[in-house]
Design a protein around this motif. Structure first.
Motif, PDB file in Angstrom:
ATOM      1  N   ASP A 259      34.649  64.300   6.454  1.00 56.90           N
ATOM      2  CA  ASP A 259      34.051  65.247   5.883  1.00 56.90           C
ATOM      3  C   ASP A 259      33.531  66.185   7.248  1.00 56.90           C
ATOM      4  O   ASP A 259      32.835  65.443   8.087  1.00 56.90           O
ATOM      5  CB  ASP A 259      32.671  64.773   5.039  1.00 56.90           C
ATOM      6  CG  ASP A 259      31.739  65.789   4.821  1.00 56.90           C
ATOM      7  OD1 ASP A 259      31.993  66.987   4.393  1.00 56.90           O
ATOM      8  OD2 ASP A 259      30.695  65.608   5.172  1.00 56.90           O
ATOM      9  N   GLN A 260      33.844  67.403   7.094  1.00 55.28           N
ATOM     10  CA  GLN A 260      33.329  67.956   8.368  1.00 55.28           C
ATOM     11  C   GLN A 260      31.851  68.159   8.433  1.00 55.28           C
ATOM     12  O   GLN A 260      31.243  68.494   9.559  1.00 55.28           O
ATOM     13  CB  GLN A 260      34.095  69.335   8.600  1.00 55.28           C
ATOM     14  CG  GLN A 260      35.614  69.274   8.336  1.00 55.28           C
ATOM     15  CD  GLN A 260      36.306  68.611   9.420  1.00 55.28           C
ATOM     16  OE1 GLN A 260      36.033  68.952  10.673  1.00 55.28           O
ATOM     17  NE2 GLN A 260      36.987  67.434   8.918  1.00 55.28           N
ATOM     18  N   LEU A 261      30.889  68.322   7.478  1.00 59.57           N
ATOM     19  CA  LEU A 261      29.566  68.623   7.633  1.00 59.57           C
ATOM     20  C   LEU A 261      29.026  67.314   7.950  1.00 59.57           C
ATOM     21  O   LEU A 261      28.043  67.558   8.918  1.00 59.57           O
ATOM     22  CB  LEU A 261      29.118  68.911   6.171  1.00 59.57           C
ATOM     23  CG  LEU A 261      27.782  69.039   5.864  1.00 59.57           C
ATOM     24  CD1 LEU A 261      27.271  70.111   6.910  1.00 59.57           C
ATOM     25  CD2 LEU A 261      27.316  69.318   4.449  1.00 59.57           C
ATOM     26  N   SER A 262      29.081  66.285   7.229  1.00 66.16           N
ATOM     27  CA  SER A 262      28.290  64.796   7.767  1.00 66.16           C
ATOM     28  C   SER A 262      29.113  63.993   8.811  1.00 66.16           C
ATOM     29  O   SER A 262      28.540  63.155   9.474  1.00 66.16           O
ATOM     30  CB  SER A 262      28.095  63.940   6.423  1.00 66.16           C
ATOM     31  OG  SER A 262      29.388  63.534   6.008  1.00 66.16           O
ATOM     32  N   GLY A 263      30.366  64.284   8.986  1.00 69.64           N
ATOM     33  CA  GLY A 263      31.086  63.405   9.746  1.00 69.64           C
ATOM     34  C   GLY A 263      31.448  62.033   9.315  1.00 69.64           C
ATOM     35  O   GLY A 263      32.376  61.061   9.767  1.00 69.64           O
ATOM     36  N   LEU A 264      31.020  61.770   7.940  1.00 67.74           N
ATOM     37  CA  LEU A 264      31.493  60.753   7.298  1.00 67.74           C
ATOM     38  C   LEU A 264      32.785  60.704   6.660  1.00 67.74           C
ATOM     39  O   LEU A 264      33.588  61.831   6.446  1.00 67.74           O
ATOM     40  CB  LEU A 264      30.535  60.521   6.192  1.00 67.74           C
ATOM     41  CG  LEU A 264      29.075  60.179   6.486  1.00 67.74           C
ATOM     42  CD1 LEU A 264      28.430  60.071   5.187  1.00 67.74           C
ATOM     43  CD2 LEU A 264      29.028  58.805   7.364  1.00 67.74           C
ATOM     44  N   PRO A 265      33.434  59.693   6.196  1.00 69.31           N
ATOM     45  CA  PRO A 265      34.691  59.591   5.665  1.00 69.31           C
ATOM     46  C   PRO A 265      34.620  60.426   4.440  1.00 69.31           C
ATOM     47  O   PRO A 265      33.685  60.367   3.789  1.00 69.31           O
ATOM     48  CB  PRO A 265      35.117  57.973   5.277  1.00 69.31           C
ATOM     49  CG  PRO A 265      34.262  57.408   6.465  1.00 69.31           C
ATOM     50  CD  PRO A 265      33.113  58.269   6.829  1.00 69.31           C
ATOM     51  N   ASN A 266      35.771  61.268   4.111  1.00 66.50           N
ATOM     52  CA  ASN A 266      35.474  61.896   2.721  1.00 66.50           C
ATOM     53  C   ASN A 266      36.230  61.148   1.528  1.00 66.50           C
ATOM     54  O   ASN A 266      36.605  59.854   1.766  1.00 66.50           O
ATOM     55  CB  ASN A 266      36.333  63.166   2.906  1.00 66.50           C
ATOM     56  CG  ASN A 266      37.790  62.973   2.860  1.00 66.50           C
ATOM     57  OD1 ASN A 266      38.451  62.026   3.114  1.00 66.50           O
ATOM     58  ND2 ASN A 266      38.514  64.022   3.435  1.00 66.50           N
ATOM     59  N   ARG A 267      36.325  61.744   0.380  1.00 65.44           N
ATOM     60  CA  ARG A 267      36.907  60.977  -0.803  1.00 65.44           C
ATOM     61  C   ARG A 267      38.168  60.304  -0.657  1.00 65.44           C
ATOM     62  O   ARG A 267      38.337  59.070  -0.968  1.00 65.44           O
ATOM     63  CB  ARG A 267      37.123  61.866  -1.883  1.00 65.44           C
ATOM     64  CG  ARG A 267      37.440  61.241  -3.245  1.00 65.44           C
ATOM     65  CD  ARG A 267      37.444  62.417  -4.450  1.00 65.44           C
ATOM     66  NE  ARG A 267      37.949  61.524  -5.728  1.00 65.44           N
ATOM     67  CZ  ARG A 267      36.828  61.054  -6.617  1.00 65.44           C
ATOM     68  NH1 ARG A 267      35.833  61.088  -6.175  1.00 65.44           N
ATOM     69  NH2 ARG A 267      37.473  60.619  -7.481  1.00 65.44           N
ATOM     70  N   ASN A 268      39.089  61.236   0.077  1.00 64.11           N
ATOM     71  CA  ASN A 268      40.443  60.540   0.508  1.00 64.11           C
ATOM     72  C   ASN A 268      40.402  59.324   1.035  1.00 64.11           C
ATOM     73  O   ASN A 268      41.242  58.191   0.895  1.00 64.11           O
ATOM     74  CB  ASN A 268      41.359  61.452   1.052  1.00 64.11           C
ATOM     75  CG  ASN A 268      41.790  62.783   0.139  1.00 64.11           C
ATOM     76  OD1 ASN A 268      41.751  62.590  -1.253  1.00 64.11           O
ATOM     77  ND2 ASN A 268      41.902  63.929   0.813  1.00 64.11           N
TER      78      ASN A 268
END
Length: 745
Positions: free
Chosen positions: A326-335
């Motif tokens: 995730d570009q906003l939080s830097g966390l992994p995204n759903r994928n």
């Protein structure tokens, strides 16, 4: 070294007087340059720009072809051509690319360097074509100023000479090809860089002692140069800043290599990789003595190839982050979270949770979306602080976060702890709550998205039951949700296939017994003799939005049947049609109603819309405006199932309606005694006080009929009079009732 021209202006081609002969006057072997272009001006401009230059101490001789066919003839008889300056578009749009194919495949000339030029950028070759046919460079003609043309030609000639040297000696060629092919499969930066150290050491036949460091920029922004790979005793330096290297000579050599952006072959060997994703990469090799000229050429070719490999790896890493983070939080995204679940799903000690912020949309709407983004980042930081590295976090949707970790760490209590203290964003204190769902993994192979679906089911259930709490998923909950989804899918298919139907239940005047109308009821026969109850599929249609087209179909069909009854002499017949709250609040509902009435050619006064009490949940002023608009057209409004929903006396007094419909649950209580007539009697009295007509549903016996009539309810429907029936049976039933007025209905 080449004799660099003295050029004062890089933006123009300087024209000089044309010499009488183009052949060089020097006795040194010239470089043969083939110009292939269908425009004579391009030939002249190219020759004028390069005629007095030498490269690597050797002059240039120009051969000229004005078509691909002429070029083939020249190349067939002149194997010493070093570089082809080739126009892409000549006698055909792909003449240049076809010539390249012929040179490489049919002529079998792998040494000649090819520089593509075009005046039509739209015909640029695909990257795969450039790679497959070993095209040295590609430029638009407008880009090729004198300096740039000289630079491209110099690079191409050097490459040609290196390849010829390699062809003559063959030393190390197989290793270069093998190394490039093997390394290109590696996607991890450190793994790729370590492979480069290993392969270059093998190329030079030296011990595998060396390291690679990267200068700051791109993915290394705001960082000092650091070691990204190492071999031999340097391995312990991986991930450490260049400044921490204990050997001053190695440290200084790498620093100078990065600073000067070039290879260094002096007391130490440092190779420079010009990688656009960084400010450069440098490799130090622990070798004694300077490499030979041939080894230098091999290293330059190797580095040129490997620089592209580095760029591919870094591009892959960037694309990986775009695809999986995730570009906003830097966390992994759903994928990425799905991948993590697949990897950890066999561990019975793991738990998965979804966490959804309550009323987050109101924050973003009330303040601004940038503030909402900052809130999400603050939540992500709070989650990381609370759960630490033992729990994998992800942002799986807009304001929904995923957690995967040991079951003793991912607990409702820990989740609630995240929001026990307010967040501070832009000096604002924000107190949030979240609804969450948890699943304890059972050690069975994870079914990728199924686990997230199950957690999503529990999350939705939690939102319905009470926000700010945690709910564990159960198999029963999952089965029910999957059954609902299957039922909804079947409902969509049935609607598309026109497998739904309407039945009509007569409405009776209690005092004298004549039929005054009917209620249109939707039915779904899923297979012969097997019906799906409306209370099962109507809520699904409402939740999915299918109720809007479905409701319009019901209204149109009911009006069409009403027109049929009117034509058969049943004038003044009233058709009651149920309208869902979701359908009623559609902005175009009134215009749709008006269109249906016009298309079906029925009087508006013959249509009564039955709304549930949930209509009162919306803004009463807006609802009344729409109700008044409908009533002005002559359509009457009834509140269905009155007394079971949300209405209050004050709301009822404000609503612009015509009729109350007494719910069957209150009619069922009527047994002829005064003690059980209370609610029905109150509703009837309320209707009279508000000047509303009344109708009761679910009348099943004569006692209920007499009780309702005695209390002042003049209309009813129910099994006592008739069951719902198709339109043809309704016509027959009404005909029989009219022909025998003395017979009780």
């Amino acid at each position: 070294m080449s004799d660099a021209p003295s050029l004062d202006d890089d933006d123009i081609v300087q024209f000089i007087d044309e010499p009488s002969e183009w052949a060089p006057s020097t006795s040194a072997d010239p470089w043969h340059i083939l110009i292939v272009d269908d425009e004579r001006d391009v030939h002249e401009a190219t020759r004028l720009a390069l005629c007095d230059l030498t490269i690597e101490g050797r002059p240039l001789v120009f051969l000229q072809a004005y078509s691909a066919q002429e070029a083939r003839a020249i190349l067939a008889r002149e194997p010493s051509v070093a570089v082809v300056l080739l126009d892409v578009v000549m006698e055909s749009e792909d003449a240049g690319l076809l010539l390249v194919r012929w040179i490489r495949r049919e002529l079998g000339n792998q040494s000649v360097r090819i520089i593509l030029r075009t005046g039509q950028p739209g015909y640029a070759p695909e990257l795969e074509t450039i790679r497959s046919f070993d095209i040295n460079d590609y430029r638009t003609k407008s880009e090729l100023t004198r300096v740039r043309l000289f630079t491209s030609l110099t690079v191409a000639i050097r490459s040609y000479w290196q390849l010829r040297q390699i062809e003559m000696s063959r030393r190390g060629l197989e290793l270069i090809v093998e190394a490039s092919t093997g390394l290109i499969r590696l996607r991890a930066l450190q793994q790729f860089a370590e492979g480069v150290v290993t392969q270059v050491c093998a190329l030079l036949n030296i011990a595998q002692e060396g390291l690679i460091c990267a200068s700051s920029s791109g993915p290394f922004a705001d960082e000092a140069p650091r070691v990204i790979a190492a071999a031999g005793h340097y391995r312990e330096m991986i991930h450490r800043p260049l400044a921490e290297l204990p050997e001053a000579s190695v440290r200084e050599a790498l620093r100078q290599c990065l600073l000067e952006k070039r290879h260094r072959f002096d007391r130490t060997v440092c190779l420079y990789f010009n990688v656009s994703e960084t400010q450069g990469m440098a490799a130090y090799l622990a070798m004694t003595g300077e490499p030979s000229q041939m080894d230098r050429h091999l290293l330059e070719v190797f580095c040129a190839n490997i620089s592209v490999g580095f760029e591919n790896v870094l591009l892959h890493n960037r694309l990986f982050r775009l695809a999986y983070y995730d570009q906003l939080s830097g966390l992994p995204n759903r994928n990425r979270f799905i991948q993590l679940v697949e990897e950890k799903g066999r561990d019975p000690d793991m738990a998965l949770a979804l966490l959804d912020l309550d009323d987050f949309a109101d924050i973003a709407t009330t303040l601004d979306h940038h503030f909402g983004d900052e809130v999400l980042r603050a939540v992500a930081e709070r989650l990381e602080q609370t759960f630490g590295s033992q729990v994998m976090l992800a942002r799986v949707a807009g304001d929904t976060f995923g957690l995967l970790g040991p079951r003793d760490a991912v607990t409702p209590e820990r989740i609630q702890q995240v929001f026990s203290e307010p967040l501070t964003v832009r000096d604002e204190t924000i107190r949030l709550s979240a609804t969450s769902s948890l699943i304890t993994l059972n050690g069975q192979p994870a079914k990728d998205r199924d686990l997230l679906k199950d957690a999503g089911i529990a999350l939705k259930q939690g939102k319905r039951l009470g926000r700010g709490k945690a709910n564990y998923f159960s198999e029963a909950l999952g089965r029910a949700a999957r059954e609902r989804m299957q039922l909804l899918s079947s409902l969509r298919a049935a609607f598309s296939a026109e497998q739904l139907s309407l039945v009509f239940q007569p409405q009776i005047e209690l005092a004298s017994g004549p039929v005054i109308g009917a209620e249109a009821l939707l039915r779904w026969e899923i297979e012969p003799g097997r019906w799906v109850p409306p209370d099962q599929f109507i809520p699904l249609a409402e939740q999915s939005g299918l109720i809007v087209p479905l409701g319009e179909w019901v209204l149109r069909t009911a009006c069409r049947q009403l027109h049929r009854l009117t034509e058969r002499g049943h004038t003044g017949f009233r058709m009651a049609v149920n309208v869902s709250h979701a359908q009623f609040r559609e902005p175009g509902f009134v215009s749709m109603l008006e269109c249906v009435l016009a298309d079906s050619r029925v009087a508006a006064s013959q249509i009564e819309l039955e709304l549930t009490e949930s209509v009162a949940m919306d803004h009463i002023d807006d609802i009344n405006t729409k109700l008044a608009d409908i009533r002005r057209r002559g359509v009457t409004i009834a509140i269905d199932d009155f007394g079971t929903g949300y209405s209050s006396l004050s709301v009822l007094r404000q609503l612009n309606i015509d009729r109350l419909k007494i719910d069957r649950s209150f009619v069922k209580e009527l047994d002829g005694t005064h003690t059980k007539a209370g609610i029905a009697q109150l509703i009837i009295a309320l209707g009279h006080q508000c000047n509303l007509a009344l109708i009761a549903e679910g009348v099943e016996n004569a006692v209920q009929r007499r009780s309702l009539l005695a209390m002042g309810c003049l209309e009813a429907q129910g099994f006592l009079f008739a069951r719902p029936m198709p339109i043809e049976q309704l016509e027959d039933w009404m005909a029989a009732a009219v022909s025998n007025q003395d017979q009780p209905v």
